[in-house]
Scaffold this motif. Structure first.
Motif, PDB file in Angstrom:
ATOM      1  N   HIS A  79       0.826  -1.218   0.000  1.00  0.00           N
ATOM      2  CA  HIS A  79       0.000   0.000   0.000  1.00  0.00           C
ATOM      3  C   HIS A  79       0.854   1.259   0.000  1.00  0.00           C
ATOM      4  CE1 HIS A  79      -3.345   2.666   0.747  1.00  0.00           C
ATOM      5  NE2 HIS A  79      -2.831   3.056   1.899  1.00  0.00           N
ATOM      6  N   TRP A  80       1.830   1.320   0.898  1.00  0.00           N
ATOM      7  CA  TRP A  80       2.593   2.557   1.048  1.00  0.00           C
ATOM      8  C   TRP A  80       3.856   2.619   0.187  1.00  0.00           C
ATOM      9  CZ3 TRP A  80       0.160   1.057   5.842  1.00  0.00           C
ATOM     10  CH2 TRP A  80      -0.832   1.960   6.257  1.00  0.00           C
ATOM     11  N   LEU A  81       4.363   1.479  -0.225  1.00  0.00           N
ATOM     12  CA  LEU A  81       5.543   1.494  -1.089  1.00  0.00           C
ATOM     13  C   LEU A  81       5.155   1.179  -2.541  1.00  0.00           C
ATOM     14  CD1 LEU A  81       8.587   1.818  -1.249  1.00  0.00           C
ATOM     15  CD2 LEU A  81       8.842  -0.615  -0.738  1.00  0.00           C
ATOM     16  N   GLY A  82       4.481   0.066  -2.736  1.00  0.00           N
ATOM     17  CA  GLY A  82       4.074  -0.292  -4.093  1.00  0.00           C
ATOM     18  C   GLY A  82       3.032   0.654  -4.660  1.00  0.00           C
ATOM     19  N   GLY A  83       2.132   1.143  -3.796  1.00  0.00           N
ATOM     20  CA  GLY A  83       1.090   2.062  -4.256  1.00  0.00           C
ATOM     21  C   GLY A  83       1.389   3.492  -3.906  1.00  0.00           C
ATOM     22  N   SER A  84       2.660   3.829  -3.758  1.00  0.00           N
ATOM     23  CA  SER A  84       3.075   5.174  -3.373  1.00  0.00           C
ATOM     24  C   SER A  84       2.541   6.220  -4.355  1.00  0.00           C
ATOM     25  CB  SER A  84       4.607   5.252  -3.338  1.00  0.00           C
ATOM     26  OG  SER A  84       5.029   6.551  -3.015  1.00  0.00           O
ATOM     27  N   GLY A  85       1.904   7.225  -3.803  1.00  0.00           N
ATOM     28  CA  GLY A  85       1.363   8.298  -4.634  1.00  0.00           C
ATOM     29  C   GLY A  85      -0.034   8.017  -5.153  1.00  0.00           C
ATOM     30  N   SER A  86      -0.584   6.845  -4.839  1.00  0.00           N
ATOM     31  CA  SER A  86      -1.913   6.507  -5.323  1.00  0.00           C
ATOM     32  C   SER A  86      -2.985   7.283  -4.557  1.00  0.00           C
ATOM     33  CB  SER A  86      -2.161   5.002  -5.153  1.00  0.00           C
ATOM     34  OG  SER A  86      -3.517   4.688  -5.416  1.00  0.00           O
ATOM     35  N   SER A  87      -3.994   7.717  -5.275  1.00  0.00           N
ATOM     36  CA  SER A  87      -5.116   8.421  -4.638  1.00  0.00           C
ATOM     37  C   SER A  87      -6.385   7.582  -4.693  1.00  0.00           C
ATOM     38  CB  SER A  87      -5.359   9.757  -5.341  1.00  0.00           C
ATOM     39  OG  SER A  87      -5.649   9.549  -6.718  1.00  0.00           O
ATOM     40  N   THR A  88      -6.262   6.366  -5.177  1.00  0.00           N
ATOM     41  CA  THR A  88      -7.449   5.525  -5.329  1.00  0.00           C
ATOM     42  C   THR A  88      -7.424   4.294  -4.425  1.00  0.00           C
ATOM     43  OG1 THR A  88      -6.396   4.362  -7.178  1.00  0.00           O
ATOM     44  CG2 THR A  88      -7.792   6.243  -7.724  1.00  0.00           C
ATOM     45  N   GLY A  89      -6.293   3.610  -4.350  1.00  0.00           N
ATOM     46  CA  GLY A  89      -6.216   2.385  -3.569  1.00  0.00           C
ATOM     47  C   GLY A  89      -6.243   2.629  -2.081  1.00  0.00           C
TER      48      GLY A  89
END
Length: 206
Positions: free
Chosen positions: A85-95
């Protein structure tokens, strides 16, 4: 029609399944329950080969091993989800973190599929043993030797490597979809988890 499982098409599954989060939690619950049964069965096989075991040790061991295993599984699941979530999805505003938990839950299914083979291998090795518990130091050494053989033998190690590689694929594809990030970004975080998992397997087996 959406894929029935994310094991082969994680991106397509998580893009089309409205109940993907619920199913991911159920997948982890199934893995967790099966893993506890596996641990119980293997530990019981070991105790069946022990002579001179003091009364009450078996039940005491189960009362410690099973809760500790359950706790460690939940912690590992949360850590995997957090990394994705915090590394792989860094910068995501949806997940969301819930999405990451669902993807991580499905990523444990490859390991679940390998449990029968691991059990059959463990059973074939353990049933030929004879462990003497009258000498505590010797007993501890023999148990450690059994643990090392079961963890570092070629068959369970290959099963673990295949399961980890498959899990990395699920984590990367699933997170890329749920968090709307590039596959490369999600794959980098998933690879770190895979490396950590294999390293822990080797360390615990030593």
């Amino acid at each position: 029609m959406p894929p029935r499982t994310p094991l082969f098409d994680p991106g397509g599954y998580f893009s089309a399944r409205e109940n993907a989060r619920r199913d991911g939690l159920l997948a982890f619950a199934l893995f967790g329950a099966s893993n506890l049964v596996f641990i119980y069965a293997v530990v019981r096989l070991v105790f069946d080969q022990v002579t001179g075991l003091p009364q009450g040790v078996r039940s005491q061991a189960f009362s410690i091993v099973i809760p500790m295993t359950a706790f460690s599984l939940v912690i590992a699941w949360l850590v995997v989800a957090a990394v994705m979530h915090w590394l792989g999805g860094s910068g995501s505003s949806t997940g969301t973190f819930g999405d990451a938990l669902a993807v991580a839950g499905w990523a444990y299914v490859p390991d679940l599929l390998g449990l029968p083979l691991k059990y059959l291998f463990a059973r074939s090795k353990i049933e030929s043993l004879s462990i003497d518990a009258t000498d505590p130091s010797q007993f501890a050494a023999e148990v450690e030797a059994v643990q090392a053989e079961l963890g570092l033998a070629l068959v369970p190690l290959l099963v673990q490597v295949v399961a980890v590689g498959w899990s990395v694929y699920v984590l990367a594809g699933g997170t890329a979809e749920t968090h709307d990030v590039s596959l490369e970004s999600a794959a980098g975080a998933a690879a770190l988890i895979g490396i950590g998992s294999v390293t822990l397997t080797l360390v615990n087996g030593l």
